[in-house]
Design a protein around this motif. Sequence first.
Motif, PDB file in Angstrom:
ATOM      1  N   ALA A   1       1.091  -1.140   0.035  1.00 28.68           N
ATOM      2  CA  ALA A   1      -0.009  -0.243  -0.136  1.00 28.68           C
ATOM      3  C   ALA A   1       0.829   1.341   0.053  1.00 28.68           C
ATOM      4  N   GLY A   2       2.025   1.327   0.370  1.00 28.23           N
ATOM      5  CA  GLY A   2       2.851   2.546   0.423  1.00 28.23           C
ATOM      6  C   GLY A   2       4.100   2.059   1.366  1.00 28.23           C
ATOM      7  N   VAL A   3       4.839   3.263   1.763  1.00 31.80           N
ATOM      8  CA  VAL A   3       6.028   3.173   2.786  1.00 31.80           C
ATOM      9  C   VAL A   3       5.737   3.918   4.032  1.00 31.80           C
ATOM     10  N   SER A   4       6.105   2.938   4.973  1.00 33.68           N
ATOM     11  CA  SER A   4       5.777   3.636   6.424  1.00 33.68           C
ATOM     12  C   SER A   4       7.313   4.050   6.698  1.00 33.68           C
ATOM     13  N   PHE A   5       7.459   5.428   7.301  1.00 39.89           N
ATOM     14  CA  PHE A   5       8.535   6.247   7.594  1.00 39.89           C
ATOM     15  C   PHE A   5       8.592   6.064   9.120  1.00 39.89           C
ATOM     16  N   PHE A   6       9.807   5.703   9.623  1.00 42.78           N
ATOM     17  CA  PHE A   6       9.889   5.825  11.088  1.00 42.78           C
ATOM     18  C   PHE A   6      11.225   6.601  11.322  1.00 42.78           C
ATOM     19  N   ALA A   7      11.143   7.243  12.511  1.00 42.98           N
ATOM     20  CA  ALA A   7      12.424   8.290  12.883  1.00 42.98           C
ATOM     21  C   ALA A   7      13.118   7.106  13.968  1.00 42.98           C
ATOM     22  N   LEU A   8      14.497   7.259  13.810  1.00 46.48           N
ATOM     23  CA  LEU A   8      15.370   6.335  14.990  1.00 46.48           C
ATOM     24  C   LEU A   8      16.051   7.499  15.698  1.00 46.48           C
ATOM     25  N   GLU A   9      15.645   7.553  17.004  1.00 45.83           N
ATOM     26  CA  GLU A   9      16.117   8.714  17.814  1.00 45.83           C
ATOM     27  C   GLU A   9      17.240   8.149  18.961  1.00 45.83           C
ATOM     28  N   THR A  10      18.255   8.731  19.388  1.00 49.13           N
ATOM     29  CA  THR A  10      19.055   8.222  20.296  1.00 49.13           C
ATOM     30  C   THR A  10      19.131   8.977  21.447  1.00 49.13           C
ATOM     31  N   LYS A  11      19.140   8.435  22.545  1.00 51.93           N
ATOM     32  CA  LYS A  11      19.137   9.003  23.723  1.00 51.93           C
ATOM     33  C   LYS A  11      20.560   8.516  24.501  1.00 51.93           C
ATOM     34  N   GLY A  12      21.555   9.532  24.525  1.00 52.92           N
ATOM     35  CA  GLY A  12      22.757   9.136  24.781  1.00 52.92           C
ATOM     36  C   GLY A  12      23.576   8.481  23.662  1.00 52.92           C
ATOM     37  N   ASN A  13      23.895   7.078  24.408  1.00 53.77           N
ATOM     38  CA  ASN A  13      24.457   6.011  23.113  1.00 53.77           C
ATOM     39  C   ASN A  13      23.407   5.022  23.090  1.00 53.77           C
ATOM     40  N   ARG A  14      22.269   5.248  23.295  1.00 58.15           N
ATOM     41  CA  ARG A  14      21.142   4.263  23.271  1.00 58.15           C
ATOM     42  C   ARG A  14      20.165   4.791  22.064  1.00 58.15           C
ATOM     43  N   LEU A  15      19.629   3.622  21.463  1.00 66.47           N
ATOM     44  CA  LEU A  15      18.745   4.145  20.386  1.00 66.47           C
ATOM     45  C   LEU A  15      17.424   3.698  21.088  1.00 66.47           C
ATOM     46  N   SER A  16      16.254   4.579  21.076  1.00 66.76           N
ATOM     47  CA  SER A  16      15.150   4.656  21.651  1.00 66.76           C
ATOM     48  C   SER A  16      14.116   3.900  20.592  1.00 66.76           C
ATOM     49  N   VAL A  17      12.888   3.621  20.949  1.00 68.11           N
ATOM     50  CA  VAL A  17      12.006   2.717  20.221  1.00 68.11           C
ATOM     51  C   VAL A  17      11.680   3.833  18.897  1.00 68.11           C
ATOM     52  N   PRO A  18      11.693   3.174  17.751  1.00 72.56           N
ATOM     53  CA  PRO A  18      11.363   3.929  16.574  1.00 72.56           C
ATOM     54  C   PRO A  18       9.884   4.767  16.576  1.00 72.56           C
ATOM     55  N   ARG A  19      10.037   5.973  16.245  1.00 76.69           N
ATOM     56  CA  ARG A  19       9.007   6.812  16.230  1.00 76.69           C
ATOM     57  C   ARG A  19       8.328   6.834  14.978  1.00 76.69           C
TER      58      ARG A  19
ATOM     59  N   HIS B   1      10.398   9.240  -3.287  1.00 76.37           N
ATOM     60  CA  HIS B   1       9.398  10.110  -2.483  1.00 76.37           C
ATOM     61  C   HIS B   1      10.439  10.828  -1.271  1.00 76.37           C
ATOM     62  N   GLU B   2      10.095  11.971  -1.005  1.00 72.42           N
ATOM     63  CA  GLU B   2      10.615  12.488  -0.061  1.00 72.42           C
ATOM     64  C   GLU B   2       9.758  12.850   1.213  1.00 72.42           C
ATOM     65  N   PHE B   3      10.298  12.374   2.475  1.00 77.03           N
ATOM     66  CA  PHE B   3       9.489  12.536   3.523  1.00 77.03           C
ATOM     67  C   PHE B   3       9.749  13.990   4.144  1.00 77.03           C
ATOM     68  N   ASP B   4       9.378  14.988   3.686  1.00 75.27           N
ATOM     69  CA  ASP B   4       9.655  16.171   4.238  1.00 75.27           C
ATOM     70  C   ASP B   4       8.522  16.905   5.097  1.00 75.27           C
ATOM     71  N   GLY B   5       7.597  16.229   5.409  1.00 68.13           N
ATOM     72  CA  GLY B   5       6.512  16.858   6.343  1.00 68.13           C
ATOM     73  C   GLY B   5       5.392  17.210   5.355  1.00 68.13           C
ATOM     74  N   ASN B   6       5.660  17.156   4.264  1.00 61.60           N
ATOM     75  CA  ASN B   6       4.363  17.581   3.096  1.00 61.60           C
ATOM     76  C   ASN B   6       3.673  16.336   2.813  1.00 61.60           C
ATOM     77  N   GLU B   7       2.462  16.295   3.223  1.00 60.36           N
ATOM     78  CA  GLU B   7       1.709  15.115   2.796  1.00 60.36           C
ATOM     79  C   GLU B   7       1.422  15.082   1.607  1.00 60.36           C
ATOM     80  N   SER B   8       1.243  16.337   0.852  1.00 59.02           N
ATOM     81  CA  SER B   8       0.880  16.103  -0.692  1.00 59.02           C
ATOM     82  C   SER B   8       2.003  15.960  -1.747  1.00 59.02           C
ATOM     83  N   SER B   9       3.426  15.560  -1.036  1.00 58.17           N
ATOM     84  CA  SER B   9       4.424  15.207  -1.949  1.00 58.17           C
ATOM     85  C   SER B   9       4.264  13.869  -2.828  1.00 58.17           C
ATOM     86  N   GLN B  10       4.355  13.979  -4.111  1.00 54.02           N
ATOM     87  CA  GLN B  10       4.083  12.974  -4.992  1.00 54.02           C
ATOM     88  C   GLN B  10       5.190  11.971  -5.248  1.00 54.02           C
ATOM     89  N   TRP B  11       4.953  10.994  -5.883  1.00 52.08           N
ATOM     90  CA  TRP B  11       6.022  10.045  -6.325  1.00 52.08           C
ATOM     91  C   TRP B  11       6.383  10.421  -7.592  1.00 52.08           C
TER      92      TRP B  11
END
Length: 1344
Positions: A479-497, A541-551
């Motif tokens: 159906a598409g592509v789900s995009f997750f952000a991987l954020e670190t806290k110190g040297n540890r990687l938190s749960v993908p957002r 596709h670029e995940f730039d926060g713009n929901e109207s971005s096209q493929w």
Amino acid sequence: MRNLRNIGHSVWRHPDPDSPTSAEFPAEAAASASTSPFTASCWDVSRDEVIVARGPTAEDPRIELLRLAKHTHAALPCHLQTRSIASWDALCPNEDGSPDVIRSMHYFADTLTTCVIMAGGDIVTVTEDEENIATHGEAHIEIVGTLSPSIAAARWAPDEELLVLATGDAKVMFMSRTFDVIAEVGLSEDDLKLSKHVSVGWGKKETQFQGKGAKAKALRDPTIPEKVDEGELSAFDDKRCTISWRGDGAYVAVNFLQEGVRRVVRVYNRDGELESVTEPVNGLEGALSWRPEGNLMAGIQRLSDRIDVVFFERNGLRHGQFTLRTPEDAPDVTQDLTLEWNSDSTVLAVIMKDRMQLWTTGNYHWYLKQEVLCSQVSGKHHKSPKFTWHAEKPLLLAAASAEKVIVNEYILTVARGPTGAPHDNGAVAVIDGRTIRFTPFRTANVPPPMAMSELEVEFPAIDVAFGRDGSSMAVLHRAGVSFFALETKGNRLSVPRYVSAATFHRSKAQAYEEPVLEIAFSGNNEVQVLQMNSEIELIRHEFDGNESSQWLKTDARSISTITTPSVAMPEGVIAQDWRGRLVRIHAGEHIPLPTEFPSFMPWTSFTKHEGNFLAFGLSRNGHLYANSVQLAKNCTSFVVTTKHLIFTTSNHLIKFVHLCGEDDLEIPSDDPENDERCRSIERGGRLVTAMPTKSSVVLQMPRGNLETIYPRAMVLSGIREQVEEKRYDAAFAICRTQRVDMNLLFDHRPEQFLENVGLFLEQVKDPANIDLFLSTLKEEDVAQTMYRDTKSGASQQPVDPRATVKAGKVNKICDAVLQHLKTQKNANLQNIITAHVCKNPPALDDGLQVVAELMQEDEALAERAVEHICFLVDVNRLYDHALGLYNLDLTLLVAQQSQRDPREYLPFIQELHRMPELRRQYTIDDKLEHHEKALTHLKALGDFDEIKSYIVKHKLYQFALALYRHEEQPHRVITDLFAAYLKSQSQFKEAGLAYESLNNYHDATDCYLKAGASCWRECLYVAQQQDPPISPQKLEEVATDLAEALREAKDHASAATIHLEYLHSVETAISSLCKGYLFADALRLVALHKRPDLLEAGIDVGLADAFSNSTEFLADCKAQLKAQVPRIAELRRKAKEDPLAFYEGENPFGNRTAGGGAGMDIPDDVSIAASSMVSTSASMFTRYTGKAGSVGTVGSNISRATSKNRRREEKKRARGRKGTVYEEEYLVNSVRRLVERVESTKPEVERLVFGLVRRDMSERARTIEDLMSQVVEGCKSAVEEVWPPAQDGEGDEQGGGDQDAGPAGYRPGGGDGVLFDSLEAMRARQTPPVVGDMGRLALLGGRK
């Protein structure tokens, strides 16, 4: 931890007359004019082509065979091209007019024959030939037979030699390749009597401990389940029969519905004998597939609330199950299910009406890796795809649905995040249907099937990609592509957002016709997806926060795979086509790369190192490439970090290659014991990810469990990097954790360390850690020995033993540390003492002086210091050093820290307190056995008698002589004592010198006389200096003894001097000179003393004796040369012709192999060269005695592993008895000694010849001269033959034939070692002795 990734997608569809494909391939369009659905498929494994069958249908009874092939050089390589093989009309066997059905279709590559088995009973063969395949000719069709009443199922064995058919009248027939019936077995209810299985409850809830309260429950047999299945039929059972073979073809299983009873799986062997039947299972359906490995048979069990894939053992017992995941968007597609294992048992395919699910297992968990849509359900009579796996390529499949054929190829690969520091979080994503099991191993080492976090997506995931810098993750689904952000806290990687999703906005029909295949990141927030439309294309596709971005689309018709490059490369994805060519695609532009692979590489990784573009690829057959250079042939997995290429091999090793230019990449040898770049791993281990920051690698074993290791190559690389960056605290922590010798902190950068000692102390901080570092210091340079840097290739160079030791290194470091700590004594007292103690040799006195100074300032601190120094050094040793400082308070403080009884040391210390200072110091040094210092204190006390006794007692003569060198009288007394001591030790020459220096000529004469011939001049001098003078008789006795000693020492000239000057015997003097071949001096004495009578009585007699002795000696030499030199040549010839017989003695197989006699030859399985250090066959180091049956075996007969046998063998080697293996070495050494002796005798013979001529004995002179010349020429010939000059290519080998010295660096022990040394001595290049020319007198007709 591995996912299935699509690396090849091809499709064939019914061509649209108006489509561009029909215009491009008119032959394909003509061949596909029929609209009948596909009803069967199989593989032509020799050509990797799919053979499909169309028809028959109610409207068209024709069956058509088509061959589908992929042409990578075509304009649209993703489209399969078709060619018709043959077609024929199938008769309708059913009374109701329904068309016939294909039960089985199989292709025999060796005979180019397709075998089609129809439900009506016809067995049809379609045979092609090579010309027909090439020219699209018509094949030969033949109906080889018909079975009645019908055929319910058919399956060929994996070896294609046996066919099993299930007939409509409940029979199973076994037929050969030529369709001869081997066995016919009825499927009766009596077979079910074998199904009397008893479960012992392994793994069942009833057999587990449930607490004490469980005893109050109803007691029953736990091996009997609460509910027993009776084999109730499923409501969706289609009454079909299924046949499946085990992978080795030894057994076949038949899933058959026994009318009125239940569905049962029967297991037969190849002879048609029934082996077992399965236990009753409610809801069991007709699907069946036997895992090729042979341990499990898979079937379908439909329950009221779920559908399970159940497993059976060969004996019919249940063995686990897992639940299928019904598609939420199409719940009705599970009504008709089929199962198929791939050829290597790694993937189980579940075929539904409109899709296929591919399942894998690990750690007893089943993962849904792919869900592939085939064709949309068009009605209730819609048929499931005709699915088939490739028999030789395990992950290549074909599925023929009603309107199209799909050919997909997959690889098992790990979806991992970046592996280059500092982004190496060890992130790994595992696809399990709609669930993404995400684990960052740098944060949490969670074993599968668990994960640190589980992410849900809308549809089953197809592919996962991580951002170049590890800050993002994208999950591809249909159906598409789900995009997750991987954020670190110190040297540890938190749960993908979860950030957002980009949908494809496609209809349901488009989802079936336009599959998405792969995803990769081209930038930090831009992804590119490889999809199949009318052709392969890339959409981004670029995940730039713009929901109207096209493929945005990019042409990629020749692209097969896309990969996210490392962060060191420019933005864009790296694309590879089927030929191995590489391009970088960014913003729709194709940018060619400077290299390409020799062929298509399923597994790839791309990076840039020091400006060099490196493309690493792994082929299906395990060949690992860097660009176009092959690195290894047995690679199983690989990972690329910023510094290393890491790969595993089929030899169960993990190897590390330092990154550099493609031509400079150095692959380590299989030597895990000596090379840090190679390490043994568990059998079958594969790389999951690498984390250079933690110096760790995660491996997965075949059963699914994980293992995290810290390879020495990565650990040392990390330490070196931290040292170069002056981060000594981090480097120290790694050394301590990984048990690396801490000398590396200094040895890697010595000058830098000495310049930054203060920084080191500041970073490490903890005094205990500083003590640990100081206590491990040693003079060895570990950077040149155990931790040699392999990056520069220096590890291949031999180590100079002198370069591995840095003299004064430990003291240099300790002094530098002390210099920085001296301003903070109280804060760093512990380290100051440790630095003194750890010197080489330990500066214990300096450490105790620090404690002594503290005693004057702070007693409590001094006590702590004493405790610490006693912890570092043996307290008894410290007690002696403290006593040696003459500090009794310090000595008492140290003694209190020991285990000594106070009654032992207190009286002694009290007694020392009462003594005067000098006497106390003498007593202490004498007790500590510091005798020289004690003697110094005795001198200060002034008691010379005590001094003499002390000197004699402790043999301090030399020190005492130096101590009293300015005091004449004591010096003479001590010299006399020393002379007596030397005389008692039989050192007569030095004793005589000492007595002579004291003018004690009598004792000096006695000592010089006992010294022998070497001191005859000194002896005669001191004898004549005696006072009172020595008597003439006594002097004559001394001279006679000396002359006799000189005669025994063969110093005839000196003996003649004594006889002439001291014994006044001219006759004896002349005789001595003649014995020494000094005829010129003898003649001079005759003339000097006017004794012409001695010419005949002395000179002529001496010449005659010398002539006789020399003639006898030269004759012996000549005979020895004639005997030994040919023998050496014979031995070498024998060794070259038959080494086994020469070195082993009698042939243990009956006769010798040399000469080609009537004896039998040595068997082919016996090797002359030793192939291992321990062998039960004949060895090159087996004892040789020349007797039959002398060949020993390991563990029996003869063993030379003892010193007794070694000594016996050394004696044999020294004797060199004829017929032994040591004979040649003995003879060579004998010839060498003979040549050297002849060379040393040459001056004597020349003097003899000269003397004979002077006495008018020319014939004798000519005789001895000729004989000497012959011997000299014989020696020259012997030298050339025994020590021939080395020829080009022969190396340094000497001796006979092909001698195998065994493996490099190996030397056997015991008697074998003696033989080994002998062979090595003969193999080594020996310097031949030098033979000069014989000078001949001109008067005798010779030439100089």
